[in-house]
Write an enzyme that holds these catalytic residues in place. Structure first.
Site, mmCIF file in Angstrom:
data_model
loop_
_atom_site.group_PDB
_atom_site.id
_atom_site.type_symbol
_atom_site.label_atom_id
_atom_site.label_comp_id
_atom_site.label_asym_id
_atom_site.label_seq_id
_atom_site.Cartn_x
_atom_site.Cartn_y
_atom_site.Cartn_z
ATOM 1 N N CYS A 111 -5.860 -2.546 -2.258
ATOM 2 C CA CYS A 111 -6.746 -1.713 -3.079
ATOM 3 C C CYS A 111 -8.217 -2.095 -2.820
ATOM 4 C CB CYS A 111 -6.356 -1.808 -4.551
ATOM 5 S SG CYS A 111 -7.075 -0.487 -5.551
ATOM 6 N N HIS A 214 -0.849 -0.073 -4.075
ATOM 7 C CA HIS A 214 -0.452 -1.389 -4.605
ATOM 8 C C HIS A 214 0.991 -1.718 -4.218
ATOM 9 C CE1 HIS A 214 -3.931 -2.624 -6.968
ATOM 10 N NE2 HIS A 214 -4.138 -1.346 -7.169
ATOM 11 N N GLU A 216 2.397 -4.452 -3.957
ATOM 12 C CA GLU A 216 2.977 -5.614 -4.657
ATOM 13 C C GLU A 216 3.924 -5.202 -5.775
ATOM 14 O OE1 GLU A 216 -0.081 -4.586 -4.902
ATOM 15 O OE2 GLU A 216 -0.839 -4.763 -6.953
#
Ligand code: MN
Length: 237
Positions: A111, A214, A216
């Site tokens: 990001c 994102h 993750e």
């Protein structure tokens, strides 16, 4: 075998909420995702005097995002539509990013971290996608971040394509800025349908990838594949 140590940059918050004193913040899944693919996550305080020491310890670097923007003066622009700046954090991240590039330590920008890589390499940012007044997608998704909201189309002949081996994937999207002019040796590895750049690679380095979404959150298999490839490259010495 020793696990690769992955430095992870932290967010910085003024007194309030969690503590009456200044505090650092990191969402748990930034750390958990590194542990899940076999690395040891090492959160990094914003210490300019320890850049050299940090670069001697870490085997890879994750530059995280946050609810703030890089100061436009750092890419030669005046402030048109940038929001909150965190100059101390950005100064630290830029210095550490440049140090890791110089030492060819793998870098994964997520990001705002993707945007920081581009700025570190001399590129610029779109300060606010909506102010372009173009027919763009909603890049600040209204749905929760553990859901996808738009597709990104992956360019051939990129590391990202070698990792994912798909023409497009679904991603979550939580940004109002994006990469504009590319930095030195930076290529686009994916875009949204509206042309907004969604990921970049620094071709002159061992592993230098930034993604605007994102991963993750590990929503799709593709997200985990990127982390696995990052860790693999942090392991090779
Ligand atoms: Mn997006």
């Amino acid at each position: 075998m020793k696990k690769p140590i992955i430095g992870i940059t932290l967010d910085y918050e003024k007194p309030g909420e969690y503590s009456k004193f200044p505090w650092y913040a990191i969402r748990k899944n930034y750390l958990q995702s590194i542990e899940d693919v076999g690395g040891f996550p090492l959160p990094l305080l914003h210490s300019l005097e320890n850049i050299e020491d940090i670069s001697n310890i870490i085997d890879g670097l994750v530059i995280t995002g946050g609810n703030f923007d890089i100061n436009p003066s750092l890419y030669g622009d005046i402030n048109n539509n940038s929001r909150d700046n965190k100059n101390l954090r950005t100064t630290f991240e830029l210095a550490l990013c440049k140090k890791c590039l110089a030492k060819n330590i793998p870098i994964f920008g997520i990001c705002g971290g993707e945007q920081l890589i581009n700025v570190a390499l001399g590129g610029t940012l779109i300060q606010d996608i909506k102010s372009l007044n173009l027919k763009t997608l909603e890049h600040e998704q209204l749905s929760p971040r553990n859901q996808t909201s738009h597709k990104v189309y992956i360019e051939y002949n990129t590391i990202l394509h070698k990792i994912i081996r798909k023409k497009f994937i679904d991603v979550n999207s939580a940004h109002h800025q994006a990469v504009d002019k590319l930095g030195e040796g930076v290529i686009v590895s994916s875009k949204a349908k509206d042309g907004i750049i969604e990921s970049i690679e620094g071709v002159n380095y061992r592993w230098c990838i930034g993604v605007q979404w994102h991963p993750e959150f590990f929503i799709t298999r593709a997200d985990k594949l990127i982390f696995l490839d990052f860790l693999k490259n942090c392991t090779i010495k």
